[in-house]
Design an enzyme around this catalytic site. Structure first.
Site, PDB file in Angstrom:
ATOM      1  N   ASP A 161      -3.945  -9.254   7.252  1.00 63.30           N
ATOM      2  CA  ASP A 161      -2.679  -9.494   7.932  1.00 63.30           C
ATOM      3  C   ASP A 161      -2.262  -8.300   8.784  1.00 63.30           C
ATOM      4  O   ASP A 161      -1.656  -8.444   9.843  1.00 63.30           O
ATOM      5  CB  ASP A 161      -1.587  -9.848   6.913  1.00 63.30           C
ATOM      6  CG  ASP A 161      -1.358  -8.743   5.909  1.00 63.30           C
ATOM      7  OD1 ASP A 161      -2.332  -8.360   5.228  1.00 63.30           O
ATOM      8  OD2 ASP A 161      -0.217  -8.265   5.785  1.00 63.30           O
ATOM      9  N   ILE A 167      13.337 -10.288 -18.134  1.00 66.06           N
ATOM     10  CA  ILE A 167      13.756  -9.174 -18.987  1.00 66.06           C
ATOM     11  C   ILE A 167      14.843  -9.657 -19.935  1.00 66.06           C
ATOM     12  O   ILE A 167      15.782 -10.344 -19.514  1.00 66.06           O
ATOM     13  CB  ILE A 167      14.286  -8.006 -18.141  1.00 66.06           C
ATOM     14  CG1 ILE A 167      13.167  -7.396 -17.286  1.00 66.06           C
ATOM     15  CG2 ILE A 167      14.927  -6.929 -19.017  1.00 66.06           C
ATOM     16  CD1 ILE A 167      13.657  -6.382 -16.266  1.00 66.06           C
ATOM     17  N   CYS A 209       0.823  -1.195   0.000  1.00 67.35           N
ATOM     18  CA  CYS A 209       0.000   0.000   0.000  1.00 67.35           C
ATOM     19  C   CYS A 209       0.863   1.255   0.000  1.00 67.35           C
ATOM     20  O   CYS A 209       2.090   1.198  -0.059  1.00 67.35           O
ATOM     21  CB  CYS A 209      -0.896   0.008   1.234  1.00 67.35           C
ATOM     22  SG  CYS A 209      -1.766  -1.544   1.508  1.00 67.35           S
TER      23      CYS A 209
END
Length: 639
Positions: A103, A296, A2
């Site tokens: 959590d 990549i 977040c």
């Protein structure tokens, strides 16, 4: 995973003003949490807590801020707390207004039971901001290695914090200005732990907490270290290496299994190194369904290792997503966006490549991947670690000019601290020398009175290096500076979360790390083979070609390797390094800078050319940061 942000200004108690300011701060963190947004205001205290959410665990139960039903305690969390089920069962987390199943909800009951010691029970990567209204106390916490970011600025008006600096700069009390001393550090790639690119904005150090109390109408703050990466003063002699091989294997299996926990699919980043290949091999064994692997590929054989990654993907039956990148993707608008997200300069366009990769991960409907960062730090994988202990064994190849110095250097502050100048620092000392002739007169004067190399040494706790083995010293000093300031920021969290994607570095599980420091040096590096103990622990997971392979430089091809890339860089130079902007920023002498650039394109020595590329990247980005954050220029759109 977040974004968190907020502020505490005790003298400002207008609810409308508080909400308007917090909304502006959260708006620039929307990329960190597009799934939900929440806020909690303590209007009479002038305090605001904000959160933007990327839902991965507890998809329908993760709204934040989380608070007790009486409202006396509230917190925001960025990251993952992997031991939440066990702790939730032990404590019970049902006395909260929201988020009891997430959590993050375990942090408050732990705090209510244990006070500040609650952080010692948290397993994972996290940044936590907790407000105790009864004590009028604010607590900012950062995880053990600094996997998750947390920044703050404190002045006479109060304190402002955020997951990214850009959020703090949206607060009306903070004036966005680049710091000249920090600019010198960015030129040499090594930041002082706890510093940022911006005046007055600090990074909370890994394994630290900031405790802020309201005393007589004013805020007072103190910092506390709650964890460190501690090597013993002596190691077991004639140890049985097989014991350590098994110990690494057991703990790494547990760390990967733990990080597969999610309510969304979890993939893996896959390069051609043994770190990410080990992660993929273990994840494949632990998971019933095939694992999605993201790789990549570069348009230069010297820097590309996707063929090795494909070998590992084929061996494990992973579904491989291959992203091929050329100069079109590595420069121009994507370079500018990566700089904005990084909030500091980077020496190699690997950061831009990582930005593209996280975007591809989200396009494939994945929100989380397990990664291999931290393995080199724990098991002695980098070539400069081996050089510090065993001496020179080659000229460095493509490492030379970037992460290995072609000559031996010493600095008195490092000699006093460590008894030697770590090899990882030496190439950046040479890079700083390349900058010195092109600095403006103001910066030349600053450089005369300020020693950036010595300032980094001064930030290292001498009690953690003195009396230790040379390999331990090298690993510790790198981990306290470049791991957090480079690999986990512009090489990790910042580029991943730019596209709302969570990375989970399993090697940096603290159970793995606390065991790794006990491994004797001659088991970490054995008979000249770096990461020997890890190779042996993963011998049944890795293909023979990879098990026997030396450390490879995971870098994007520098501009000097390709005329097309040089042209792409020159286009950015023409746009960003105008006489007006160079004078406005004030870090460089324009005439000497342009002369340096012209000479750089004609350089034939590959080591010098590689270092010149680094100089150009840092120079361009210092001016980009000024344009983006000080001038407020809009960001370009990337196709």
């Amino acid at each position: 995973m977040c974004g968190i942000s907020g502020f505490w200004n005790p003298s400002r108690t207008n609810e409308r003003e508080l909400r308007f300011t917090l909304d502006r701060m959260l708006d620039v963190l929307d990329h960190r949490g597009p799934d939900d947004r929440g806020s909690r205001l303590y209007v009479d205290q002038g305090l605001a807590l904000g959160h933007t959410r990327l839902s991965i665990i507890g998809l329908d139960h993760g709204h934040q801020p989380i608070e007790t039903t009486d409202g006396d305690y509230a917190l925001t969390v960025n990251g993952e707390l992997y031991n939440y089920k066990r702790i939730r069962t032990q404590l019970g987390c049902n006395n909260f207004s929201t988020s009891g199943k997430s959590d993050s909800a375990i942090a408050l009951p732990l705090y209510l039971r244990d006070g500040l010691s609650f952080v010692e029970h948290l397993r994972g990567e996290f940044a936590v901001v907790l407000y105790d209204n009864k004590k009028k106390q604010l607590i900012l916490v950062r995880d053990r290695f600094g996997i998750k970011p947390l920044y703050y600025a404190m002045n006479d008006n109060g304190i402002v914090w955020g997951s990214e600096v850009k959020s703090i700069l949206k607060h009306p009390d903070i004036d966005p200005q680049l710091c000249p001393k920090a600019a010198l550090h960015q030129m040499m790639q090594v930041m002082v732990p706890g510093s940022t690119s911006f005046q007055g904005v600090e990074a909370l150090k890994p394994g630290h907490m900031l405790i802020v109390n309201l005393q007589n109408g004013r805020l007072e703050a103190r910092t506390k270290r709650w964890w460190d990466f501690v090597f013993p003063e002596s190691h077991e002699e004639n140890a049985d290496p097989e014991e350590y091989v098994q110990g690494v294997q057991d703990r790494l299996i547990d760390a990967v299994a733990t990080r597969l926990e999610a309510d969304v699919p979890v993939g893996c980043y896959l390069s051609g190194g043994i770190d990410s290949c080990s992660i993929l091999g273990l994840a494949t064994t632990l998971q019933q369904s095939p694992v999605k692997a993201f790789t990549i590929a570069f348009d230069s054989d010297e820097y590309d290792e996707s063929n090795i990654a494909k070998l590992m993907a084929d061996r494990t039956g992973a579904e491989q997503e291959l992203l091929r990148l050329t100069e079109k993707e590595l420069y121009g608008p994507a370079f500018e966006r990566a700089t904005w997200h990084a909030e500091r300069t980077f020496y190699n366009t690997l950061a831009v490549a990582k930005w593209h990769m996280s975007r591809r991960v989200r396009a494939c409907n994945y929100k989380a991947v397990i990664t291999g960062e931290g393995s080199d730090e724990l098991f002695g994988g980098y070539p400069f670690f081996k050089r510090d202990w065993l001496g020179r064994d080659d000229e460095g190849g493509i490492f030379a000019g970037a992460i290995l110095a072609e000559e031996d250097l010493q600095h008195p502050a490092w000699q006093d601290l460590c008894g030697f100048t770590p090899s990882w620092m030496q190439p950046w000392m040479l890079t700083l020398k390349r900058f010195q002739p092109i600095l403006s007169s103001t910066m030349q004067d600053l450089f005369e009175e300020y020693d950036p190399v010595g300032e980094v040494a001064a930030a290292i706790d001498p009690a953690q290096v003195r009396g230790r083995h040379r390999l331990d010293i090298s690993q510790y000093t790198w981990s306290k500076t470049m791991l957090e300031g480079q690999i986990l920021t512009w090489g990790g969290d910042r580029m991943d979360m730019a596209n709302s994607m969570e990375a989970r570095p399993a090697f940096l599980d603290h159970h793995v790390a606390e065991y790794a420091v006990t491994i004797p040096p001659d088991v970490r590096i054995r008979d000249g083979i770096e990461k020997w103990v890890l190779r042996e622990a993963m011998v049944n997971v890795l293909p023979k070609e990879l098990y026997e392979r030396k450390k490879f430089a995971f870098m994007a091809p520098p501009a000097h390797t390709d005329p097309v890339k040089r042209n792409a860089v020159q286009e950015m130079i023409n746009h960003w390094l105008t006489p007006e902007r160079v004078r406005e920023v004030g870090f460089f002498d324009y005439d000497r800078l342009i002369q340096f650039i012209d000479q750089s394109w004609n350089e034939t020595d590959s080591t010098v050319a590689r270092r010149n590329d680094i100089v150009l990247n840092h120079t361009l980005q210092l001016h980009m940061l000024h344009g983006q954050y000080v001038e407020g220029l809009p960001l370009p759109v990337v196709d």
